[in-house]
Scaffold this active site. Sequence first.
Site, PDB file in Angstrom:
ATOM      1  N   SER A   1       5.747  26.098 -28.927  1.00 21.78           N
ATOM      2  CA  SER A   1       5.555  24.845 -28.872  1.00 21.78           C
ATOM      3  C   SER A   1       6.309  24.222 -29.787  1.00 21.78           C
ATOM      4  O   SER A   1       6.796  24.920 -30.766  1.00 21.78           O
ATOM      5  CB  SER A   1       3.863  24.540 -29.103  1.00 21.78           C
ATOM      6  OG  SER A   1       3.682  23.250 -29.136  1.00 21.78           O
TER       7      SER A   1
ATOM      8  N   TYR B   1      -3.152  26.791 -34.641  1.00 30.35           N
ATOM      9  CA  TYR B   1      -2.344  26.466 -33.499  1.00 30.35           C
ATOM     10  C   TYR B   1      -0.926  26.741 -33.703  1.00 30.35           C
ATOM     11  O   TYR B   1      -0.012  27.356 -33.098  1.00 30.35           O
ATOM     12  CB  TYR B   1      -2.490  25.457 -32.479  1.00 30.35           C
ATOM     13  CG  TYR B   1      -1.836  25.391 -31.126  1.00 30.35           C
ATOM     14  CD1 TYR B   1      -2.321  26.023 -30.348  1.00 30.35           C
ATOM     15  CD2 TYR B   1      -0.734  24.576 -31.261  1.00 30.35           C
ATOM     16  CE1 TYR B   1      -1.547  26.053 -29.093  1.00 30.35           C
ATOM     17  CE2 TYR B   1       0.127  24.378 -30.017  1.00 30.35           C
ATOM     18  CZ  TYR B   1      -0.462  25.372 -28.879  1.00 30.35           C
ATOM     19  OH  TYR B   1       0.417  24.982 -27.719  1.00 30.35           O
TER      20      TYR B   1
HETATM   21  P1  NAP Z   1      -3.578  25.177 -19.360  1.00 32.20           P
HETATM   22  O1  NAP Z   1      -3.306  24.383 -18.001  1.00 32.20           O
HETATM   23  O2  NAP Z   1      -5.002  24.977 -19.776  1.00 32.20           O
HETATM   24  O3  NAP Z   1      -3.291  26.552 -18.601  1.00 32.20           O
HETATM   25  C1  NAP Z   1      -3.499  27.834 -19.549  1.00 32.20           C
HETATM   26  C2  NAP Z   1      -3.626  28.902 -18.473  1.00 32.20           C
HETATM   27  O4  NAP Z   1      -3.791  29.941 -19.606  1.00 32.20           O
HETATM   28  C3  NAP Z   1      -4.647  29.171 -17.599  1.00 32.20           C
HETATM   29  O5  NAP Z   1      -4.029  29.696 -16.370  1.00 32.20           O
HETATM   30  C4  NAP Z   1      -5.778  30.026 -18.144  1.00 32.20           C
HETATM   31  O6  NAP Z   1      -6.276  30.683 -16.911  1.00 32.20           O
HETATM   32  C5  NAP Z   1      -4.836  31.115 -19.043  1.00 32.20           C
HETATM   33  N1  NAP Z   1      -5.761  31.390 -19.908  1.00 32.20           N
HETATM   34  C6  NAP Z   1      -6.641  31.128 -20.912  1.00 32.20           C
HETATM   35  N2  NAP Z   1      -7.291  31.987 -21.556  1.00 32.20           N
HETATM   36  C7  NAP Z   1      -6.777  33.048 -21.167  1.00 32.20           C
HETATM   37  C8  NAP Z   1      -7.370  34.633 -21.205  1.00 32.20           C
HETATM   38  N3  NAP Z   1      -7.933  34.835 -22.210  1.00 32.20           N
HETATM   39  N4  NAP Z   1      -6.626  35.491 -20.628  1.00 32.20           N
HETATM   40  C9  NAP Z   1      -5.870  35.299 -19.493  1.00 32.20           C
HETATM   41  N5  NAP Z   1      -5.553  33.911 -19.119  1.00 32.20           N
HETATM   42  C10 NAP Z   1      -6.046  33.120 -20.057  1.00 32.20           C
HETATM   43  O7  NAP Z   1      -2.586  24.962 -20.158  1.00 32.20           O
HETATM   44  P2  NAP Z   1      -0.878  24.742 -20.336  1.00 32.20           P
HETATM   45  O8  NAP Z   1      -0.763  23.522 -21.005  1.00 32.20           O
HETATM   46  O9  NAP Z   1      -0.216  25.106 -19.053  1.00 32.20           O
HETATM   47  O10 NAP Z   1      -0.609  26.099 -21.365  1.00 32.20           O
HETATM   48  C11 NAP Z   1       0.320  27.029 -21.152  1.00 32.20           C
HETATM   49  C12 NAP Z   1       1.401  27.344 -22.396  1.00 32.20           C
HETATM   50  O11 NAP Z   1       1.811  26.176 -22.912  1.00 32.20           O
HETATM   51  C13 NAP Z   1       0.155  27.758 -23.494  1.00 32.20           C
HETATM   52  O12 NAP Z   1       0.583  28.851 -24.311  1.00 32.20           O
HETATM   53  C14 NAP Z   1       0.005  26.667 -24.422  1.00 32.20           C
HETATM   54  O13 NAP Z   1      -0.081  26.843 -25.845  1.00 32.20           O
HETATM   55  C15 NAP Z   1       1.589  26.015 -24.097  1.00 32.20           C
HETATM   56  N6  NAP Z   1       1.906  24.555 -24.511  1.00 32.20           N
HETATM   57  C16 NAP Z   1       1.167  23.601 -23.907  1.00 32.20           C
HETATM   58  C17 NAP Z   1       1.674  22.199 -24.162  1.00 32.20           C
HETATM   59  C18 NAP Z   1       0.811  21.296 -23.541  1.00 32.20           C
HETATM   60  O14 NAP Z   1       0.919  19.900 -23.941  1.00 32.20           O
HETATM   61  N7  NAP Z   1       0.240  21.460 -22.450  1.00 32.20           N
HETATM   62  C19 NAP Z   1       2.461  22.191 -25.021  1.00 32.20           C
HETATM   63  C20 NAP Z   1       3.233  22.960 -25.868  1.00 32.20           C
HETATM   64  C21 NAP Z   1       2.858  24.446 -25.488  1.00 32.20           C
HETATM   65  P3  NAP Z   1      -7.682  31.334 -16.755  1.00 32.20           P
HETATM   66  O15 NAP Z   1      -8.625  30.099 -17.500  1.00 32.20           O
HETATM   67  O16 NAP Z   1      -8.181  31.388 -15.416  1.00 32.20           O
HETATM   68  O17 NAP Z   1      -7.751  32.513 -17.357  1.00 32.20           O
END
Ligand code: NAP
Length: 253
Positions: A138, A148
Amino acid sequence: MGTALITGASAGLGLEFAWQLATARHDVVLVARDTERLERLAAQLRAAAGIHAEVLTADLTDRADLERVADRLRATERPVGLLVNNAGLGLGQRFVGGDLAREESALDLMVKAVLVLSHAAAGAMTERGRGAVLNVASVAALMASGTYSAHKAWVRTFTEGLAVELAGTGVTATALCPGLTHTEFHERAGLRGSDSYPELAWLGADRVVATALADVRRGAVISTPSLRYRVASGVLRALPRTAVRRIGELRVD
Ligand code: NAP
């Protein structure tokens, strides 16, 4: 890249990775905890793209589940050519006074699982002489915004070190460093303050994933989607850390 294994494929960026990779004719292994969502997605991908889609339900904070995913990365049948370490979450709590068990679980998910799965994938891929590891960090890796930031700084630095070690093996490592992206992340974390960020600050998951995959294909080590976040990252790297700490409260997850 052959078969791609995507963690956190049930929502957000992981779901988008699954669609873009399937559309580009890659078979996929979908990993997350929510079996129903993964099965539904797998059926849609098979029907729309005619690819092979496997569902591997796993809680990546559980050691036995994590080992099953690592075993899949080491398997020689339908070998995985791209690992996307994407699963992650925002805690939505301060460290001091916050729930320590949730902190440890977040560390297991965003650091330990990335370490274990990268180890399994890089080992198997170097034996075959090709492959790619994409770790989702990130822009927060450059900030001082709670644990984080620390997790994502670890992912970014770890991936750079891995890329150095893998040079010349035919295997690459890339750290994806997105800024604010429309997914389920902020709602799941209860980060209601994120609603106040202007629309200009937000990226679409489609653009983030398209940039990341293009960067993986050209072997880039750091992938920062969008000009505005490349400029922001440049500023964060150039600022004295005293100034970075002052904006530490401005959460950009
Ligand atoms: P999201 O829409 O909340 O999706 C998160 C995913 O992680 C879901 O598929 C969830 O699936 C899975 N997950 C959570 N806990 C888990 C566990 N214990 N075991 C296995 N799977 C798990 O969030 P996102 O934004 O797509 O995040 C994806 C990545 O991008 C993350 O690493 C986040 O830190 C990073 N990121 C996000 C942003 C942003 O603004 N959105 C910015 C920078 C970086 P289940 O609930 O089905 O397990």
